[in-house]
Design a protein around this motif. Structure first.
Motif, PDB file in Angstrom:
ATOM      1  N   UNK A  80    -134.842  20.228  -9.704  1.00 29.61           N
ATOM      2  CA  UNK A  80    -135.208  18.743  -9.728  1.00 29.61           C
ATOM      3  C   UNK A  80    -133.816  17.941  -9.773  1.00 29.61           C
ATOM      4  N   UNK A  81    -133.564  16.791  -8.839  1.00 31.34           N
ATOM      5  CA  UNK A  81    -132.603  16.021  -9.115  1.00 31.34           C
ATOM      6  C   UNK A  81    -131.587  16.699  -9.409  1.00 31.34           C
ATOM      7  N   UNK A  82    -130.463  16.482 -10.183  1.00 21.83           N
ATOM      8  CA  UNK A  82    -129.187  17.068 -10.173  1.00 21.83           C
ATOM      9  C   UNK A  82    -128.860  18.316 -10.352  1.00 21.83           C
ATOM     10  N   UNK A  83    -130.055  18.995 -10.603  1.00 16.92           N
ATOM     11  CA  UNK A  83    -129.816  20.490 -10.893  1.00 16.92           C
ATOM     12  C   UNK A  83    -130.368  21.247  -9.835  1.00 16.92           C
ATOM     13  N   UNK A 128    -125.089  21.849 -11.197  1.00 11.88           N
ATOM     14  CA  UNK A 128    -125.568  20.497 -11.974  1.00 11.88           C
ATOM     15  C   UNK A 128    -124.760  19.391 -11.795  1.00 11.88           C
ATOM     16  N   UNK A 129    -125.040  18.354 -11.015  1.00 12.02           N
ATOM     17  CA  UNK A 129    -124.391  17.070 -10.875  1.00 12.02           C
ATOM     18  C   UNK A 129    -124.352  16.331 -12.187  1.00 12.02           C
ATOM     19  N   UNK A 130    -123.416  16.367 -12.952  1.00 11.82           N
ATOM     20  CA  UNK A 130    -123.482  15.506 -14.339  1.00 11.82           C
ATOM     21  C   UNK A 130    -123.516  14.030 -14.007  1.00 11.82           C
ATOM     22  N   UNK A 131    -123.153  13.563 -12.975  1.00 15.64           N
ATOM     23  CA  UNK A 131    -123.711  12.181 -12.572  1.00 15.64           C
ATOM     24  C   UNK A 131    -125.095  11.756 -12.429  1.00 15.64           C
ATOM     25  N   UNK A 132    -125.972  12.821 -12.556  1.00 13.52           N
ATOM     26  CA  UNK A 132    -127.363  12.447 -12.626  1.00 13.52           C
ATOM     27  C   UNK A 132    -127.981  13.427 -13.668  1.00 13.52           C
ATOM     28  N   UNK A 133    -129.303  13.103 -13.751  1.00 14.18           N
ATOM     29  CA  UNK A 133    -130.402  13.803 -14.590  1.00 14.18           C
ATOM     30  C   UNK A 133    -130.692  15.049 -13.740  1.00 14.18           C
ATOM     31  N   UNK A 134    -131.208  16.020 -14.284  1.00 14.66           N
ATOM     32  CA  UNK A 134    -131.663  17.392 -13.800  1.00 14.66           C
ATOM     33  C   UNK A 134    -132.628  18.103 -14.418  1.00 14.66           C
ATOM     34  N   UNK A 135    -133.565  18.400 -13.747  1.00 16.42           N
ATOM     35  CA  UNK A 135    -134.783  19.197 -14.403  1.00 16.42           C
ATOM     36  C   UNK A 135    -134.891  20.797 -13.746  1.00 16.42           C
ATOM     37  N   UNK A 136    -135.549  21.706 -14.361  1.00 10.65           N
ATOM     38  CA  UNK A 136    -135.783  22.866 -13.880  1.00 10.65           C
ATOM     39  C   UNK A 136    -137.425  23.302 -14.128  1.00 10.65           C
ATOM     40  N   UNK A 137    -138.068  24.116 -13.201  1.00 12.76           N
ATOM     41  CA  UNK A 137    -139.446  24.213 -13.404  1.00 12.76           C
ATOM     42  C   UNK A 137    -139.804  25.924 -13.117  1.00 12.76           C
ATOM     43  N   UNK A 138    -140.574  26.259 -14.072  1.00 14.92           N
ATOM     44  CA  UNK A 138    -140.532  27.804 -13.700  1.00 14.92           C
ATOM     45  C   UNK A 138    -142.318  27.892 -13.757  1.00 14.92           C
ATOM     46  N   UNK A 139    -142.984  27.983 -12.844  1.00  7.10           N
ATOM     47  CA  UNK A 139    -144.378  28.311 -12.609  1.00  7.10           C
ATOM     48  C   UNK A 139    -144.519  29.685 -12.670  1.00  7.10           C
ATOM     49  N   UNK A 177    -130.290  13.868 -19.564  1.00  8.76           N
ATOM     50  CA  UNK A 177    -129.170  13.648 -19.160  1.00  8.76           C
ATOM     51  C   UNK A 177    -128.718  12.220 -19.278  1.00  8.76           C
ATOM     52  N   UNK A 178    -127.452  11.915 -19.825  1.00  5.99           N
ATOM     53  CA  UNK A 178    -127.160  10.319 -19.771  1.00  5.99           C
ATOM     54  C   UNK A 178    -125.797  10.499 -19.154  1.00  5.99           C
ATOM     55  N   UNK A 179    -125.715  10.532 -17.991  1.00  7.87           N
ATOM     56  CA  UNK A 179    -124.457  10.558 -17.149  1.00  7.87           C
ATOM     57  C   UNK A 179    -123.407   9.610 -17.883  1.00  7.87           C
ATOM     58  N   UNK A 180    -121.792   9.890 -17.683  1.00  6.51           N
ATOM     59  CA  UNK A 180    -120.897   9.172 -18.066  1.00  6.51           C
ATOM     60  C   UNK A 180    -120.934   7.784 -17.234  1.00  6.51           C
ATOM     61  N   UNK A 181    -121.555   7.700 -15.963  1.00  4.39           N
ATOM     62  CA  UNK A 181    -121.487   6.682 -15.300  1.00  4.39           C
ATOM     63  C   UNK A 181    -121.105   6.912 -13.813  1.00  4.39           C
ATOM     64  N   UNK A 182    -121.248   5.933 -13.095  1.00  3.95           N
ATOM     65  CA  UNK A 182    -120.951   6.093 -11.666  1.00  3.95           C
ATOM     66  C   UNK A 182    -119.696   6.804 -11.492  1.00  3.95           C
ATOM     67  N   UNK A 183    -119.289   7.734 -10.624  1.00  3.30           N
ATOM     68  CA  UNK A 183    -117.903   8.278 -10.608  1.00  3.30           C
ATOM     69  C   UNK A 183    -117.371   8.630 -11.876  1.00  3.30           C
ATOM     70  N   UNK A 184    -118.010   9.758 -12.534  1.00  5.22           N
ATOM     71  CA  UNK A 184    -117.951  10.081 -13.853  1.00  5.22           C
ATOM     72  C   UNK A 184    -116.159  10.666 -14.192  1.00  5.22           C
TER      73      UNK A 184
END
Length: 227
Positions: A80-83, A128-139, A177-184
């Motif tokens: 999900x998201x950046x992951x 993992x886009x470190x400029x974003x949050x990221x999640x993983x799911x294991x069902x 995740x707390x990104x460094x900001x836009x354009x890290x």
């Protein structure tokens, strides 16, 4: 391939913890498993993301902690998201139209049987886009996806102390995740006026990701169109 639907539930922001062994953090029972079968999953407590390539490696483990064999099941690994999940050894990519709502990638890992007390681990390649949050799911589901016996996540990986100038950034399980900001990779901006926009944008992003989805599979009925 079974279809997926999502139900939104509130989720608090997790705080960073010390590095530790693989964890079932964020896991929950969804549908009751057969008598004597207890299925769970584990994710590493810490991963490391290359700041240049954004590549990372994750080990996903499914366990049968019960007293009886599981029979045919499957493990899903969903990003999900950046992951973004790029590949899972021995598993097949889930078609785009079969992905859970809100996810960007996923793989299905069929398991013929998981004996009582046994576990099976999978090597997961991801970015993992470190400029974003990221999640993983294991069902963990029945082989046809009609029931989900266990679901870990969507659980975040992240850091509250980004280090864009280092070779790699360590991320902890259960940490937003707390990104460094836009354009890290840009030089940091200073001064109160310049800080207002980046901080405001980051705050809005974190507020939006404070709502996490719990999803499970359900069978498409012929003639019914899902929205």
């Amino acid at each position: 391939m079974a279809s997926f639907s999502a139900v939104m539930i509130l989720s608090g922001t997790a705080g960073a913890e010390d590095d530790g062994p693989p964890s079932g953090k964020g896991g929950k029972v969804v549908d009751e498993a057969p008598a004597g079968v207890k299925l769970t999953t584990l994710l590493p407590g810490r991963i490391s993301v290359d700041n240049g390539s954004e590549k990372t490696a994750i080990t996903a483990t499914v366990k049968n902690e019960g007293s009886k064999d599981s029979g045919k099941i499957r493990l899903l690994v969903v990003g999900f998201d950046g992951l973004v999940v790029e590949g899972v050894e021995g598993c097949s990519a889930i078609p785009e139209n079969g992905l859970p709502e809100g996810s960007n990638s996923g793989f299905a890992c069929p398991i013929d049987n998981l004996a009582a007390g046994e576990s099976k681990s999978y090597a997961v390649d991801a970015t993992f886009d470190l400029g974003k949050t990221g999640k993983i799911c294991l069902p963990v589901q029945t082989s046809d996806g009609k029931k989900t016996f266990w679901q870990q996540g969507p659980v975040p990986f992240g850091t509250s102390n980004p280090s864009p100038d280092a070779p790699a950034t360590p991320l902890l399980l259960g940490t937003d995740n707390k990104p460094a900001g836009p354009g890290r990779k840009e030089l940091p901006k200073t001064g109160p006026a310049r800080d207002l926009l980046p901080l405001g944008a980051a705050g809005a992003s974190l507020l939006a990701t404070g709502v996490a989805g719990m999803w499970w599979s359900q069978r498409r009925r012929p003639g019914v169109r899902e929205g």
